[in-house]
Design an enzyme around this catalytic site. Structure first.
Site, short mmCIF file in Angstrom:
data_model
loop_
_atom_site.label_atom_id
_atom_site.label_comp_id
_atom_site.label_asym_id
_atom_site.label_seq_id
_atom_site.Cartn_x
_atom_site.Cartn_y
_atom_site.Cartn_z
CG ASN A 7 20.94 -60.65 -47.24
OD1 ASN A 7 21.29 -61.50 -46.83
ND2 ASN A 7 20.09 -60.65 -48.58
NE ARG A 94 17.22 -63.20 -46.88
CZ ARG A 94 17.89 -64.05 -47.78
NH1 ARG A 94 19.26 -63.60 -48.12
NH2 ARG A 94 17.37 -65.29 -48.54
CG HIS A 183 11.75 -66.58 -52.10
ND1 HIS A 183 12.04 -67.45 -53.09
CD2 HIS A 183 13.20 -66.21 -52.20
CE1 HIS A 183 12.86 -67.53 -53.83
NE2 HIS A 183 13.91 -66.66 -53.12
N GLY A 213 13.39 -65.41 -59.54
CA GLY A 213 14.53 -64.76 -59.65
C GLY A 213 15.67 -65.77 -59.88
NE ARG A 244 19.06 -73.05 -54.35
CZ ARG A 244 18.30 -71.75 -54.06
NH1 ARG A 244 17.08 -71.40 -54.24
NH2 ARG A 244 18.93 -70.98 -53.32
CG ASN A 338 13.73 -56.86 -64.78
OD1 ASN A 338 13.32 -55.69 -64.99
ND2 ASN A 338 14.23 -57.45 -63.92
CD GLU A 387 13.29 -60.41 -50.48
OE1 GLU A 387 14.11 -60.11 -51.43
OE2 GLU A 387 13.51 -61.44 -50.04
P1 ADP Z 1 18.33 -63.38 -56.79
O1 ADP Z 1 17.44 -64.80 -56.66
O2 ADP Z 1 19.72 -63.71 -57.03
O3 ADP Z 1 17.97 -62.34 -55.92
P2 ADP Z 1 17.05 -61.72 -58.85
O4 ADP Z 1 15.77 -61.47 -58.08
O5 ADP Z 1 17.93 -60.56 -59.03
O6 ADP Z 1 17.79 -63.04 -58.05
O7 ADP Z 1 16.79 -62.20 -60.48
C1 ADP Z 1 17.94 -62.64 -60.99
C2 ADP Z 1 17.26 -63.18 -62.36
O8 ADP Z 1 16.73 -62.13 -62.93
C3 ADP Z 1 18.53 -63.60 -63.51
O9 ADP Z 1 18.12 -64.89 -64.00
C4 ADP Z 1 18.07 -62.63 -64.50
O10 ADP Z 1 18.49 -63.19 -65.64
C5 ADP Z 1 16.84 -62.41 -64.49
N1 ADP Z 1 16.68 -60.97 -65.17
C6 ADP Z 1 16.88 -59.78 -64.96
N2 ADP Z 1 16.58 -59.01 -65.83
C7 ADP Z 1 15.83 -59.55 -66.83
C8 ADP Z 1 15.19 -59.41 -67.91
N3 ADP Z 1 15.29 -58.18 -68.81
N4 ADP Z 1 14.65 -60.40 -68.71
C9 ADP Z 1 14.67 -61.65 -68.37
N5 ADP Z 1 15.23 -62.17 -67.20
C10 ADP Z 1 15.83 -61.06 -66.42
#
Ligand code: ADP
Length: 400
Positions: A7, A94, A183, A213, A244, A338, A387
């Site tokens: 990626n 990717r 996505h 995310g 965004r 999460n 992915e």
């Molecule tokens: P990206 O779009 O950069 O791939 P990710 O899918 O890794 O992003 O998601 C990142 C987001 O996930 C961040 O905003 C982070 O705060 C959130 N995140 C990770 N762990 C937790 C958690 N335990 N509770 C709430 N949000 C979480």
């Protein structure tokens, strides 16, 4: 089959080496990232499974040197996982934007490269970097087949009524202005996994997939085909995201540019990097920070979270109408996988459909799980996205 998944960004290369034994059985042999390409001090962080992590700090002038470094790490005497580069049987990349050219993954040849090049106009921050990555890999592993998997491909099944913008038709016909969606690899993975977990053919299911995310998008998937998605011509629109803005009246852009004398680049930088939950809260783009601030009484952090939940529910709700029903809602990506509180707050909006969440199941992390109660007519799942696995599967299928 041993497959290297790449990626490539403008200054970074993320990679995973997977040994694909069958569709669902695979070993993650190593993963890592090359960062700060082109800056005076670059970094390689290589994490092999069951072996010591390798970190190297050194100048990495371009993507070719980055690829050489990560390949050297893969055969390193201490942290390596391969005897020789010859063990790599294929490389999967990717790619963010494939526009109308690609509705699936493709084997790299000159024609495919020229189409990815044309798509650079639509994704100027991403596609040029992907091309650098492919060309660099062609130089360092010239005999290994390479495959490209597109974020936009899964959304190519959207009907015109969903992907068209109501602007003069010539902008679609002549300039390619339409909703492409992003996505797609993630939405494709979690929707097919959802069907497996439900024990039903995907052709019989209406699924709403919520990828939440840093960037977030929702897809409506009817019978395994995407029929609508919230991101558009670019990933800027749809939900409010980490930084965004999501959907916005174009009149606001004209008003703010005139009032504050912003150039279009300054304006877009604000909408891409300083907006979303960061802009609303003034606290952070990270949902963990927002949760802490909101718990401590910060009203703007609470507003940002409320807005996010509201928008996810509003867009997902519109897809219930678009598909004339829904069998399952899936949450994935950093926040979706999460944040128990985010999932619960969104599911609250679907009480009218009889959705009820099992609190205990909603507390589990890091695994595929149904979080709705058994009697909930609409099932709700948390499915960690993968992915890289989709890219590796497509690469294996195309190469073999
Ligand atoms: P990206 O779009 O950069 O791939 P990710 O899918 O890794 O992003 O998601 C990142 C987001 O996930 C961040 O905003 C982070 O705060 C959130 N995140 C990770 N762990 C937790 C958690 N335990 N509770 C709430 N949000 C979480």
């Amino acid at each position: 089959m041993i497959i290297l998944v790449i990626n490539c960004g403008s200054s970074s290369i993320k990679y995973q080496l997977l040994d694909m034994k069958s569709d669902d059985v695979y070993d993650l042999m190593a993963k890592g990232v090359v960062e700060k390409i082109g800056l005076p001090e670059g970094i390689l962080t290589h994490k092999p499974t069951g072996k010591p992590v390798l970190v190297r700090n050194l100048p990495i002038p371009d993507h070719k040197v980055g690829m050489e470094l990560l390949l050297a790490a893969l055969v390193d005497p201490e942290s390596g996982v391969l005897r020789s580069f010859d063990d790599i049987e294929a490389v999967g990349h990717r790619i963010v934007q494939g526009a109308d050219f690609f509705s699936g993954s493709a084997l790299v040849d000159e024609d495919v490269l020229s189409k990815i090049e044309i798509c650079c106009d639509f994704a100027p921050l991403h596609n040029p970097a992907h091309l650098l990555g492919i060309r660099a890999m062609q130089k360092v592993l010239p005999t290994v087949p390479q495959v490209v998997t597109f974020d936009t491909a899964f959304h190519q099944t959207m009907p015109g009524k969903a992907f068209m913008y109501a602007v003069p038709y010539e902008y679609y016909e002549n300039d390619g202005v339409r909703r492409y969606g992003f996505h797609g690899t993630s939405h494709r993975y979690v929707s097919s996994r959802c069907a497996e977990l439900m024990g039903k053919p995907i052709e019989e299911l209406k699924i709403i997939s919520c990828h939440m995310g840093n960037g977030s998008s929702i897809a409506a998937i009817d019978g395994g085909k995407c029929v609508d998605t919230s991101m558009g011509f670019t990933p800027l629109v749809g939900l409010p995201m980490g930084t965004r803005c999501g959907d916005l009246d174009a009149g606001v852009i004209q008003f703010l540019m005139n009032k504050h004398h912003y150039s279009i680049d300054e304006m877009l930088n604000i909408l891409n990097k300083k907006s979303g939950v960061l802009g609303i809260s003034g606290v952070s783009s990270d949902f963990r920070d927002l949760d802490s601030a909101a718990s401590a009484g910060n009203e703007r952090a609470k507003l940002a979270l409320d807005m996010f939940h509201y928008w996810v529910a509003k867009v997902a709700g519109s897809y219930v109408a678009a598909m004339n029903g829904v069998d399952a809602i899936v949450f994935t990506a950093g926040v979706g996988e999460n944040s128990k509180a985010t999932r619960a707050a969104i599911c609250d909006y679907f009480g009218y459909l009889g959705v009820t969440v099992d609190n205990e199941a909603n507390s589990v992390r890091g695994e595929d799980i149904m979080i709705s109660t058994p009697d909930s007519p609409v099932k709700v799942f948390v499915i960690p996205t993968n992915e890289e696995l989709v890219i590796a599967r497509d690469t294996r299928d195309i190469v073999s």
